[in-house]
Design a protein around this motif. Sequence first.
Motif, PDB file in Angstrom:
ATOM      1  N   GLY A  74       0.783  -1.230   0.000  1.00 48.94           N
ATOM      2  CA  GLY A  74       0.000   0.000   0.000  1.00 48.94           C
ATOM      3  C   GLY A  74       0.808   1.269   0.000  1.00 48.94           C
ATOM      4  O   GLY A  74       0.237   2.364  -0.076  1.00 48.94           O
ATOM      5  N   GLN A 459       1.644  -7.923   6.447  1.00 41.94           N
ATOM      6  CA  GLN A 459       1.130  -6.593   6.118  1.00 41.94           C
ATOM      7  C   GLN A 459      -0.233  -6.704   5.431  1.00 41.94           C
ATOM      8  O   GLN A 459      -1.165  -5.934   5.728  1.00 41.94           O
ATOM      9  CB  GLN A 459       2.111  -5.870   5.201  1.00 41.94           C
ATOM     10  CG  GLN A 459       3.443  -5.498   5.828  1.00 41.94           C
ATOM     11  CD  GLN A 459       4.367  -4.851   4.811  1.00 41.94           C
ATOM     12  OE1 GLN A 459       3.974  -3.943   4.080  1.00 41.94           O
ATOM     13  NE2 GLN A 459       5.599  -5.323   4.744  1.00 41.94           N
ATOM     14  N   ILE A 460      -0.355  -7.658   4.521  1.00 40.97           N
ATOM     15  CA  ILE A 460      -1.638  -7.857   3.838  1.00 40.97           C
ATOM     16  C   ILE A 460      -2.733  -8.195   4.842  1.00 40.97           C
ATOM     17  O   ILE A 460      -3.873  -7.706   4.742  1.00 40.97           O
ATOM     18  CB  ILE A 460      -1.498  -8.976   2.779  1.00 40.97           C
ATOM     19  CG1 ILE A 460      -0.595  -8.500   1.636  1.00 40.97           C
ATOM     20  CG2 ILE A 460      -2.872  -9.393   2.247  1.00 40.97           C
ATOM     21  CD1 ILE A 460      -0.298  -9.556   0.592  1.00 40.97           C
ATOM     22  N   ARG A 462      -2.996  -7.254   7.890  1.00 41.06           N
ATOM     23  CA  ARG A 462      -3.428  -6.053   8.612  1.00 41.06           C
ATOM     24  C   ARG A 462      -4.497  -5.307   7.804  1.00 41.06           C
ATOM     25  O   ARG A 462      -5.490  -4.833   8.354  1.00 41.06           O
ATOM     26  CB  ARG A 462      -2.235  -5.127   8.873  1.00 41.06           C
ATOM     27  CG  ARG A 462      -1.277  -5.632   9.943  1.00 41.06           C
ATOM     28  CD  ARG A 462      -0.378  -4.497  10.439  1.00 41.06           C
ATOM     29  NE  ARG A 462       0.622  -5.013  11.354  1.00 41.06           N
ATOM     30  CZ  ARG A 462       1.852  -5.366  11.007  1.00 41.06           C
ATOM     31  NH1 ARG A 462       2.225  -5.246   9.754  1.00 41.06           N
ATOM     32  NH2 ARG A 462       2.703  -5.823  11.899  1.00 41.06           N
ATOM     33  N   TYR A 463      -4.281  -5.205   6.513  1.00 36.77           N
ATOM     34  CA  TYR A 463      -5.283  -4.550   5.657  1.00 36.77           C
ATOM     35  C   TYR A 463      -6.578  -5.357   5.622  1.00 36.77           C
ATOM     36  O   TYR A 463      -7.673  -4.787   5.628  1.00 36.77           O
ATOM     37  CB  TYR A 463      -4.731  -4.384   4.241  1.00 36.77           C
ATOM     38  CG  TYR A 463      -3.826  -3.185   4.074  1.00 36.77           C
ATOM     39  CD1 TYR A 463      -4.351  -1.903   3.934  1.00 36.77           C
ATOM     40  CD2 TYR A 463      -2.444  -3.337   4.056  1.00 36.77           C
ATOM     41  CE1 TYR A 463      -3.529  -0.800   3.769  1.00 36.77           C
ATOM     42  CE2 TYR A 463      -1.600  -2.238   3.893  1.00 36.77           C
ATOM     43  CZ  TYR A 463      -2.159  -0.973   3.759  1.00 36.77           C
ATOM     44  OH  TYR A 463      -1.331   0.117   3.597  1.00 36.77           O
ATOM     45  N   ARG A 464      -6.453  -6.700   5.614  1.00 35.17           N
ATOM     46  CA  ARG A 464      -7.653  -7.523   5.607  1.00 35.17           C
ATOM     47  C   ARG A 464      -8.455  -7.306   6.889  1.00 35.17           C
ATOM     48  O   ARG A 464      -9.679  -7.183   6.869  1.00 35.17           O
ATOM     49  CB  ARG A 464      -7.294  -9.000   5.463  1.00 35.17           C
ATOM     50  CG  ARG A 464      -8.518  -9.888   5.127  1.00 35.17           C
ATOM     51  CD  ARG A 464      -8.164 -11.377   5.166  1.00 35.17           C
ATOM     52  NE  ARG A 464      -6.942 -11.690   4.486  1.00 35.17           N
ATOM     53  CZ  ARG A 464      -6.826 -11.834   3.171  1.00 35.17           C
ATOM     54  NH1 ARG A 464      -7.885 -11.657   2.385  1.00 35.17           N
ATOM     55  NH2 ARG A 464      -5.658 -12.136   2.625  1.00 35.17           N
ATOM     56  N   SER A 466      -8.637  -4.740   8.666  1.00 41.01           N
ATOM     57  CA  SER A 466      -9.269  -3.415   8.717  1.00 41.01           C
ATOM     58  C   SER A 466     -10.239  -3.190   7.559  1.00 41.01           C
ATOM     59  O   SER A 466     -10.745  -2.072   7.385  1.00 41.01           O
ATOM     60  CB  SER A 466      -8.191  -2.322   8.715  1.00 41.01           C
ATOM     61  OG  SER A 466      -7.434  -2.370   7.521  1.00 41.01           O
ATOM     62  N   GLU A 468      -9.618  -3.239   4.291  1.00 44.73           N
ATOM     63  CA  GLU A 468      -9.060  -2.359   3.268  1.00 44.73           C
ATOM     64  C   GLU A 468      -8.312  -3.143   2.180  1.00 44.73           C
ATOM     65  O   GLU A 468      -7.284  -2.687   1.660  1.00 44.73           O
ATOM     66  CB  GLU A 468      -8.107  -1.359   3.917  1.00 44.73           C
ATOM     67  CG  GLU A 468      -8.773  -0.424   4.911  1.00 44.73           C
ATOM     68  CD  GLU A 468      -7.780   0.524   5.550  1.00 44.73           C
ATOM     69  OE1 GLU A 468      -7.835   1.738   5.248  1.00 44.73           O
ATOM     70  OE2 GLU A 468      -6.930   0.050   6.336  1.00 44.73           O
ATOM     71  N   MET A 469      -8.838  -4.302   1.798  1.00 46.44           N
ATOM     72  CA  MET A 469      -8.161  -5.103   0.792  1.00 46.44           C
ATOM     73  C   MET A 469      -8.160  -4.431  -0.586  1.00 46.44           C
ATOM     74  O   MET A 469      -7.345  -4.780  -1.450  1.00 46.44           O
ATOM     75  CB  MET A 469      -8.801  -6.480   0.704  1.00 46.44           C
ATOM     76  CG  MET A 469      -8.436  -7.397   1.861  1.00 46.44           C
ATOM     77  SD  MET A 469      -6.644  -7.696   1.975  1.00 46.44           S
ATOM     78  CE  MET A 469      -6.342  -8.627   0.472  1.00 46.44           C
ATOM     79  N   ILE A 471      -7.081  -1.512  -1.167  1.00 40.54           N
ATOM     80  CA  ILE A 471      -5.772  -0.864  -1.241  1.00 40.54           C
ATOM     81  C   ILE A 471      -4.719  -1.872  -1.683  1.00 40.54           C
ATOM     82  O   ILE A 471      -3.850  -1.576  -2.518  1.00 40.54           O
ATOM     83  CB  ILE A 471      -5.405  -0.249   0.124  1.00 40.54           C
ATOM     84  CG1 ILE A 471      -6.351   0.901   0.461  1.00 40.54           C
ATOM     85  CG2 ILE A 471      -3.950   0.214   0.140  1.00 40.54           C
ATOM     86  CD1 ILE A 471      -6.138   1.487   1.843  1.00 40.54           C
ATOM     87  N   VAL A 472      -4.798  -3.080  -1.119  1.00 40.86           N
ATOM     88  CA  VAL A 472      -3.830  -4.125  -1.448  1.00 40.86           C
ATOM     89  C   VAL A 472      -3.936  -4.498  -2.922  1.00 40.86           C
ATOM     90  O   VAL A 472      -2.925  -4.618  -3.632  1.00 40.86           O
ATOM     91  CB  VAL A 472      -4.037  -5.362  -0.563  1.00 40.86           C
ATOM     92  CG1 VAL A 472      -3.038  -6.465  -0.930  1.00 40.86           C
ATOM     93  CG2 VAL A 472      -3.914  -5.002   0.914  1.00 40.86           C
TER      94      VAL A 472
END
Length: 492
Positions: A74, A459-460, A462-464, A466, A468-469, A471-472
């Motif tokens: 990201g 890191q991926i 963390r986005y999952r 929240s 926010e996939m 962004i990934v």
Amino acid sequence: MTGKFKSQDGPPQLVGADLSPLQTRVENGHVVVPVGDDYVFSNDVLVEGLQPYPGARVPDAAARRSFPVPDQVGAYCDRATFQRLPKYMAQWVHWPSRANLILEGRYHEIPPVHYEGIFTLVCNFMCPHCSRRVTRTNWVDGGTWAHTTEVERRNTMHPDGMKRVIDEMATLRVDHQMGIVWGGGDPTANPFTYDAMLYARSMGIHASFLTNGVYLEPERALAAEPILIRISLNCGTEETYRKFHGYPKGLDAFGRVRSVMRRLARLKVEQGANTLIGISLIMDERNLSDMDAAAAEIASVVQDAGGGIDYVIVRPVMNYSHFPSKWAKLDGDTTQRAWEMVEEGGTLHRAITEKLGIPLVPIKDSFSSAPPAESYEGSSCLAYGMAGEIRHNGDVQLCSDSYGNPEYTIGNVFTETLKDIWTSDRRLDVLNQVNGKECFKTSCPHNSRGHHYNRLFHQIERYRASGEMGIVRRWVEDLRDTTYPLGHSFFL
């Protein structure tokens, strides 16, 4: 199959299995091999040839103002910063089936991109810092930690077994990607290696050939068209070379490897071979002062052969967590002094990159400390599916960073299929056991591919967590747009 490593004088006679390649044809100077309903062109994935390191070439992207940071999910940077950043961690986005499983969080279903092929434990050296030393002394019945170890079934895989392994690996070939890192021991100790490489190529399996080079047969190695052949030189004078690699006086190993490097480089030039030829320099207090001589030796090879060396990899020696003693000789400032040689303006950089025009490639993070524990999301290894290991006796390891530790053994390819092993309850049980130790944080070498993938995948996650996939996924697409696929999995 009997005899000692040092007594091999000619190509061996195969017994017990047919490792000859399948029917091939030549088209525009490249070998074409059938793989099921598909065709593979010999080492010709990119029109311009193989990259000597990830990011040696990147798409123009002239209209782009923002570029993805390859190892920070990201995150973005400007063009100049992107050009300087290592591109190692961009490889996985070009394997769409595997990338989709990662983006969906289905890590246990990822088919490996390659296996470390430890098809022999025999070696002509006894390097004190050898990452396989514990395997060769404590984890294998009989052991192979000697210069005159007999090549036999206890320490070396026979051709019938190698054919079984290659056939099984071919069943897991996804995204046109499956490879073998031919290691050991030293792969030249197994008299069936070259024929097995030819057979593996016919099955669409790429090869990375890592050797000390002393007994390498350049003609046979290049004939199998591996992606790369890398020789561990490490020193530039005979006395330091002998002590660093742990062999007695009287053996002309240094003279042999000097000759082999020249033959290999000359053949590469004469044949116009696509295979990348690399030289490895690993350093600790025993050979740090020998690096100028090593650089001079590489320069001499290039001059004598008219080129032929594509890259030089450098890193400090590591004391691995499975070592009971600190066999690598590292003082408090050894790594820093090594880095000062490697960085721009350093003696190695000037001698190899500036004078010879050969990329000097530091192994990512080998010169830095391990990341803090808070770098990870949760307590599970997520990278274990990316690369495995198959040993000389058919044992399959959970990951390629276990170095033969029997605690990580998940099955045996001689008694069950590789696909069944990879989807077995045993594999999940072993994973749960090692996750209890959080080995990906505590003992996994922080410069290893598993460690790098873990940091990225956490890191991926963390986005999952929240939500926010998106962004990934945009970052992944941007990485695909700004990097080229390598066509193999061997640089990390």
